[in-house]
Design an enzyme around this catalytic site. Structure first.
Site, PDB file in Angstrom:
ATOM      1  N   SER A 717      13.417  40.774  72.581  1.00  0.00           N
ATOM      2  CA  SER A 717      12.534  41.195  71.534  1.00  0.00           C
ATOM      3  C   SER A 717      11.412  42.060  71.820  1.00  0.00           C
ATOM      4  CB  SER A 717      11.603  39.777  70.798  1.00  0.00           C
ATOM      5  OG  SER A 717      11.094  39.378  72.147  1.00  0.00           O
ATOM      6  N   LYS A 760       4.644  34.377  66.726  1.00  0.00           N
ATOM      7  CA  LYS A 760       4.036  35.696  67.314  1.00  0.00           C
ATOM      8  C   LYS A 760       3.106  36.422  66.599  1.00  0.00           C
ATOM      9  CE  LYS A 760       8.835  36.902  69.338  1.00  0.00           C
ATOM     10  NZ  LYS A 760      10.047  37.926  69.291  1.00  0.00           N
TER      11      LYS A 760
END
Length: 827
Positions: A717, A760
């Site tokens: 990611s 996140k």
């Protein structure tokens, strides 16, 4: 007169309800001489005879038998025979239960006998002692008498002295001597009398009379008129009895040898118990066993389990207290009796109250609260439905464990917690078998016993931290526990009987699902608990944490007050976490400072403002370093997911003169290293669009570093963040400091979706980010982000890396090559 000796034999009574004159089990045997034949009554025909029916008695010629009589016709017959001094015929009834037998219910062959004695006892019981003389056959019964009378035919005894008969007699005598040696406590007179008999027929009748035979077998011998055949029957019965006695004697001897040692131990222990009782050093075990039996009865177990428990209790009663298994079996029965087999608490199915309790204990968590209310609504409509198996997944400190307690309070159920962190033995779930010393049931059954109700709320805490060792896999043992179709018959190894877990409401907690096996994860309903926003933390602190820490430190609301601004400063400058655990610690530190001042007497009331925090908590622990870190080209802010929540991640790139090498540092995993190589290749491929000189890559070494080098990092990611860092470095333009990026890249420049978006995004919000760049394919997860966070953030959805460069660096690039539907379909 007959030349046969006469013997008194033990017999049963004519009336089953009354004992004989010698008692029921007397062994009276005496020799006597028969009297002369008495004259017949004038009222009877010449061949007539008074008949006395008897039950379970066969009188043989030459033997004397006591008979107790109780029926009117039998008493009249005995009195008439005694008065007239005539013989009577003793005949066996075919049906012992008949009180008024008909002639057809009597055997045809009986024994003519004299009444030697007639006795009437003080309790009006009648007895006669009869001496048998000769067999007879009944021809016809006579009417008109107050007793049974019949015309009979006397059967003469043919006592031949052939060699065949003498051989049988000799064999019979040998067997008789042998059986007398096997019988215990045989009178000496019996053996002497037996040896004095010389007649074969008399010896056969003697042996048949004294043997322990059934009335049917004796009647069969009495009716056998052929002497050789009668001797054979008696001999066969005698041989059978000898074999039985031999076998019994051998079994007794073997049993005695095995029991000698146990008997010795038993006697010693009985003596020890007697000594201890005299010294007052022992308690009555009967009281304990009685209490245990009562406890088993009160437990209301299922019938098959109660039958098993009572069987084990009876085995315990027969066992010595000093036996090794005694205490183990008693503990087992105590466990069985103390389990709540039939105890069910009543559910509080009132949704407004349940909603109020959930709101009182926890702020936010609307999805979890809605799921609990849905369960209660279904439970109200279907009381026999299956309980859900929920799994709360989220970072530490977000209230997973305390939420289970709130659910129990809202439903009115008992709450019990089982910690699974570090459990690596299957027996801790299923229990140990009773063959092991110190065996116990597993944690599931122990928790049920502690809760005291079969429909408790059981929290299986830290299910993601189960370990597997050589003792088995505890996660595999949980498969049956957490399967609604199987746990109704859960079998613990210690109990060895099924226990119904279908009414238990299981709630599991985990920080991450990666370590939970797939089959176990499939049995649970996953509910994610995200980290809290700044506003949610402030509300939690005001509603719960301040009062809880104030009470814990012995303060009142008048003695210490923390301003709202001070609380927000603690949240922003002294904590940075997904949950509120550290926040509560810092608030506790403030209250302890106030408690010390009040205890010293230097202050009566403490008002804590923002300016006081540095003196109490020290300098700020966290500050925004985004502007400082991203003020130079080559630095990008990424978003990362961790088991304890989301976090920000800085990607730094630097260029030095060299030969085109790529250097990677920061404890990067293989996947992250591949992402860096992909990002560099993509930057080279788009050098023209990014206005980068072609020869700069050949003359430079590229160094990519991710700070916090002591922490291992991996995952795809960070691919877009690495690409932006490299593009910023080569374009010599800094990345905007208020941007954070996440997403995986492909060599064609596509931004691919990633996981953990909610965590996140909240991590970026906590770090002061106001714009997040996310993959466009993650747009569907926007609804999972808390509404408060969505209001404070700006979301930019990326289809390609060109979108990322435009938003992060602020410079437009040439159009990316067009992508076909087939290409995008690969992802």
């Amino acid at each position: 007169m007959s030349d046969k000796p006469v013997f008194i034999m033990n017999t049963e009574s004519e009336s089953r309800a009354q004992p004989g004159p010698h008692g029921e089990n007397d062994a009276v045997i005496e020799a006597t001489q028969p009297s002369a034949t008495a004259p017949r009554s004038a009222t009877l025909p010449e061949d007539g005879l008074i008949i006395i029916p008897v039950r379970n008695l066969v009188l043989f010629p030459g033997l004397v038998a006591p008979i107790n009589i109780g029926r009117e016709r039998t008493i009249a017959a005995a009195q008439e025979a005694t008065r007239s001094e005539i013989q009577v015929g003793v005949v066996l009834q075919r049906d012992a239960g008949s009180d008024m037998p008909q002639p057809g219910q009597l055997h045809q062959i009986g024994t003519a006998a004299s009444i030697l004695r007639y006795v009437t006892s003080q309790d009006n019981m009648h007895y006669i002692v009869c001496q048998g003389h000769q067999r007879f056959r009944t021809i016809e019964f006579l009417d008109g008498y107050p007793f049974y009378a019949a015309r009979v035919q006397l059967l003469p005894e043919a006592d031949e002295q052939t060699a065949e008969i003498q051989a049988r007699l000799l064999q019979l005598k040998e067997r008789s001597t042998e059986i007398l040696g096997l019988l215990p406590q045989v009178p000496a007179e019996l053996a002497t009398a037996a040896q004095s008999i010389t007649s074969a027929s008399a010896y056969a009748d003697f042996v048949a009379g004294v043997m322990d035979l059934t009335p049917k077998e004796k009647q069969d011998i009495l009716e056998t008129l052929d002497l050789p055949e009668r001797l054979d029957k008696v001999l066969n019965l005698l041989v059978h009895r000898i074999e039985v006695l031999r076998l019994s004697q051998r079994i007794n001897q073997q049993t005695k040898e095995r029991m000698d040692e146990r008997q010795r131990e038993f006697l010693l222990r009985e003596q020890l118990k007697t000594i201890q009782k005299e010294l007052g050093e022992t308690e009555s075990s009967n009281a304990e066993l009685t209490d245990l039996a009562e406890a088993i009865a009160k437990a209301k177990m299922p019938p098959e389990i109660e039958t098993h428990a009572m069987k084990e209790l009876r085995r315990l009663e027969r066992m010595s207290e000093a036996a090794v298994e005694y205490s183990m079996l008693r503990s087992y029965l105590e466990w069985l009796s103390e389990l709540p087999w039939s105890v069910l608490t009543e559910d509080k199915i009132y949704l407004p109250d349940a909603s109020r309790i959930l709101d009182e204990d926890h702020f936010g968590l609307e999805k979890v609260k809605r799921r609990i209310l849905e369960y209660l609504a279904v439970r109200k409509l279907n009381p026999n439905g299956k309980s859900p198996i929920l799994c709360f997944v989220g970072p530490p400190g977000v209230g997973k464990t305390s939420l289970g307690q709130s659910i129990a309070r809202a439903t009115g159920r008992k709450f019990v917690r089982v910690s699974l962190g570090g459990v690596h033995d299957e027996a801790e779930i299923r229990g140990h078998r009773r063959t092991y010393v110190g065996a116990l049931p597993g944690n599931i059954i122990q928790a049920i016993r502690k809760a005291g109700a079969r429909n408790c709320v059981m929290m299986l805490d830290e299910v993601d931290k189960l370990g597997a060792g050589f003792h088995g896999d505890p996660a595999a043992a949980l498969l049956e526990v957490l399967d609604a179709e199987q746990n109704a018959t859960f079998r613990d190894n210690y109990l060895a009987v099924p226990f119904d877990l279908s009414k238990v409401m299981f709630i599991c907690t985990a920080n991450m699902l990666d370590t939970v096996p797939g089959p176990l994860r499939d049995r649970m309903e996953i509910i994610s608990l995200p980290g809290y926003t700044e506003q949610e933390k402030e509300q939690i602190a005001r509603r719960y944490l301040l009062q809880r820490q104030r009470d814990a430190n012995g303060l009142t609301s008048e003695q210490c007050v923390i301003s709202d601004e001070a609380v927000r400063t603690i949240i922003n400058d002294y904590t940075r976490e997904a949950g509120v655990r550290n926040l509560e610690r810092e608030i506790g530190s403030v209250f302890r400072y106030a408690a010390m001042r009040i205890a010293e007497g230097t202050a009566q009331q403490v008002q804590v403002e923002v300016t006081d925090l540095q003196a109490i908590l020290g300098p700020r622990k966290f500050e925004s370093e985004l502007a400082m870190r991203t003020s130079l080209p080559g630095v990008a802010t990424g978003l990362a997911w961790t088991p304890v929540g989301g976090d920000i991640l800085f990607v730094e790139a630097s260029r030095t003169p060299g030969t085109g090498k790529l250097i990677l540092t920061g404890q990067l995993g293989d996947v992250m290293k591949e992402s860096a190589q992909t990002a560099l290749t993509l930057v080279k491929a788009r050098g023209g669009q990014l206005h980068i000189a072609p020869d700069v890559f050949e003359k430079s070494d590229i160094h990519v570093h991710v700070p916090a080098g002591a922490i291992p990092k991996d995952g795809p990611s960070a691919g877009v963040a690495m690409f932006i860092a490299l593009a910023s470095l080569m374009m010599e333009r800094p990345v905007r400091s208020d941007r954070a990026i996440t997403g995986e890249i492909s060599l064609r420049g596509l931004v691919l979706p990633v996981g953990g978006i909610k965590e996140k995004v909240l991590a970026g919000l906590r770090a002061g980010i106001n714009t997040v760049l996310l993959p466009a394919r993650n747009r569907k997860e926007l609804e999972e982000i808390p509404e408060d966070a969505r209001r404070q953030l700006t979301f930019v959805w990326l289809e390609t890396v060109d979108d990322a460069v435009r938003e992060a660096v602020g410079e437009a690039v040439g159009e990316a090559p067009a992508q076909t539907g087939a290409e995008t379909g690969l992802f």
